[in-house]
Scaffold this motif. Sequence first.
Motif, PDB file in Angstrom:
ATOM      1  N   ALA A 315       0.838  -1.207   0.000  1.00 49.88           N
ATOM      2  CA  ALA A 315       0.000   0.000   0.000  1.00 49.88           C
ATOM      3  C   ALA A 315       0.865   1.245   0.000  1.00 49.88           C
ATOM      4  O   ALA A 315       1.934   1.282   0.619  1.00 49.88           O
ATOM      5  N   THR A 316       0.407   2.275  -0.712  1.00 54.56           N
ATOM      6  CA  THR A 316       1.026   3.598  -0.654  1.00 54.56           C
ATOM      7  C   THR A 316      -0.087   4.630  -0.504  1.00 54.56           C
ATOM      8  O   THR A 316      -1.203   4.423  -0.996  1.00 54.56           O
ATOM      9  N   LYS A 317       0.204   5.691   0.197  1.00 58.79           N
ATOM     10  CA  LYS A 317      -0.809   6.734   0.394  1.00 58.79           C
ATOM     11  C   LYS A 317      -0.132   8.047   0.721  1.00 58.79           C
ATOM     12  O   LYS A 317       0.871   8.083   1.435  1.00 58.79           O
ATOM     13  N   THR A 318      -0.673   9.133   0.183  1.00 59.08           N
ATOM     14  CA  THR A 318      -0.224  10.474   0.554  1.00 59.08           C
ATOM     15  C   THR A 318      -1.283  11.094   1.462  1.00 59.08           C
ATOM     16  O   THR A 318      -2.466  11.064   1.150  1.00 59.08           O
ATOM     17  N   ILE A 319      -0.828  11.597   2.608  1.00 59.97           N
ATOM     18  CA  ILE A 319      -1.741  12.178   3.601  1.00 59.97           C
ATOM     19  C   ILE A 319      -1.617  13.696   3.555  1.00 59.97           C
ATOM     20  O   ILE A 319      -0.524  14.253   3.698  1.00 59.97           O
ATOM     21  N   THR A 320      -2.745  14.377   3.348  1.00 52.63           N
ATOM     22  CA  THR A 320      -2.778  15.843   3.361  1.00 52.63           C
ATOM     23  C   THR A 320      -3.866  16.313   4.315  1.00 52.63           C
ATOM     24  O   THR A 320      -4.553  15.504   4.945  1.00 52.63           O
ATOM     25  N   LYS A 321      -4.033  17.614   4.400  1.00 48.75           N
ATOM     26  CA  LYS A 321      -5.039  18.193   5.283  1.00 48.75           C
ATOM     27  C   LYS A 321      -6.437  17.651   4.984  1.00 48.75           C
ATOM     28  O   LYS A 321      -7.272  17.515   5.888  1.00 48.75           O
ATOM     29  N   ALA A 322      -6.692  17.298   3.732  1.00 49.24           N
ATOM     30  CA  ALA A 322      -8.013  16.782   3.348  1.00 49.24           C
ATOM     31  C   ALA A 322      -8.318  15.423   3.977  1.00 49.24           C
ATOM     32  O   ALA A 322      -9.478  15.007   4.064  1.00 49.24           O
ATOM     33  N   ASP A 323      -7.273  14.725   4.439  1.00 50.68           N
ATOM     34  CA  ASP A 323      -7.453  13.372   4.979  1.00 50.68           C
ATOM     35  C   ASP A 323      -7.591  13.341   6.504  1.00 50.68           C
ATOM     36  O   ASP A 323      -7.857  12.280   7.074  1.00 50.68           O
ATOM     37  N   VAL A 324      -7.384  14.493   7.156  1.00 45.22           N
ATOM     38  CA  VAL A 324      -7.255  14.529   8.618  1.00 45.22           C
ATOM     39  C   VAL A 324      -8.375  13.799   9.340  1.00 45.22           C
ATOM     40  O   VAL A 324      -8.144  13.035  10.278  1.00 45.22           O
ATOM     41  N   TYR A 325      -9.606  14.011   8.920  1.00 41.98           N
ATOM     42  CA  TYR A 325     -10.736  13.460   9.653  1.00 41.98           C
ATOM     43  C   TYR A 325     -11.347  12.219   8.998  1.00 41.98           C
ATOM     44  O   TYR A 325     -12.426  11.782   9.375  1.00 41.98           O
ATOM     45  N   LYS A 326     -10.669  11.682   8.012  1.00 44.33           N
ATOM     46  CA  LYS A 326     -11.209  10.505   7.338  1.00 44.33           C
ATOM     47  C   LYS A 326     -11.079   9.270   8.228  1.00 44.33           C
ATOM     48  O   LYS A 326     -10.200   9.187   9.076  1.00 44.33           O
ATOM     49  N   GLU A 327     -11.958   8.293   7.984  1.00 41.81           N
ATOM     50  CA  GLU A 327     -11.891   7.051   8.741  1.00 41.81           C
ATOM     51  C   GLU A 327     -10.610   6.292   8.390  1.00 41.81           C
ATOM     52  O   GLU A 327      -9.997   6.518   7.351  1.00 41.81           O
ATOM     53  N   HIS A 328     -10.245   5.355   9.281  1.00 37.96           N
ATOM     54  CA  HIS A 328      -9.050   4.555   9.055  1.00 37.96           C
ATOM     55  C   HIS A 328      -9.174   3.771   7.747  1.00 37.96           C
ATOM     56  O   HIS A 328     -10.222   3.224   7.435  1.00 37.96           O
TER      57      HIS A 328
END
Length: 347
Positions: A315-328
């Motif tokens: 798995a690869t993922k980029t985390i930004t401010k848009a992801d802060v409150y997303k579910e696991h």
Amino acid sequence: ESDNTSREISIGLAPSLASTILGALDDLIGYPYGCVEQTMSRFLPTVIVGDVLKKINVPFDEKKREEMPKMVKQGTSRLYELQHQDGGWGWWSNDETDPFMTAYVIYGLTIAKNVGYPVDDNKYNLGVSELSKLLVKNNFKSDDWHKHDATTTAYMCYVASLVSNPDIKSIALKKAIEISGNKEINPYSKSLLAMALKNLGNLQAAQNIIRGLEQSANVENGKAFWKGKTWHYNWQDDEVETSASVVKSLIVLGGNKDLISKTINYLLTKRYGDSWYNTRQTAMVCYALADYVKESGELNPNFSVRIKVNGKLVATKTITKADVYKEHDKIKIDSSMIKVGNNEITI
């Protein structure tokens, strides 16, 4: 000799601590019932959730958000029913007034007031007056540790430091200075006293306590924690709650940032699913995490994640401010990638 196809590995990838808190908040709120302790086990977490939502403005289930004022109203009503004539609280309405229970309720009502929930000023002020009297009488050297242990006294000082009444603040300051000179008090007491002394205007004494707490941390494998001092279970010596209180005091007083991060790591390893061992632990940990999220810049992340299992990228993922409150993100590893014996997961 087990069946390899029956093995399963799943990885929960939380984009931020804020999303971790969200998972726990759901389990905290609820309608109170029963004695003072049972009422507070739902009332306090519910008002703490309200305060957390106010501090970091996380998105939260609208239906549950709408229910929270009703839960708080039911909790305050029940606490008023159980309040003693002297203004304090015990376990029930007709037993002896208890120093810890009185402080515990005033703490909850104070947070409720700060969040903006309606609190009966007469009932509240009567409780503060009794807490003030108990603080004067409280002898932390007493053999009756249930009522007069140092942690309860430190807790009373901390609660008093949050109240706007100047008389109780003056009493609390004297008591906090007195107790802080006792070398036998546990880390929970010290963290409460540090925050109390800061609130009461004695920053130097508060910072001296913080330096001592930093030096006494147990640091293992990138995690930091503090232990209680007795072998039997009670809230005063609960390792998770103690560490949550200490890290809150470190955050409030600008303590060692590396140690704060390691303590947060420790607290996260102590979860059972989305929550901790009980509602009280969960509430206290969430309260500390909310302070951390607010101060750490966690709400503005910008990083990439790669996960490998036995050397293979899964798995690869980029985390930004848009992801802060997303579910696991829940990543399920194919059983064909899982070996007999040791498996290596790299994040």
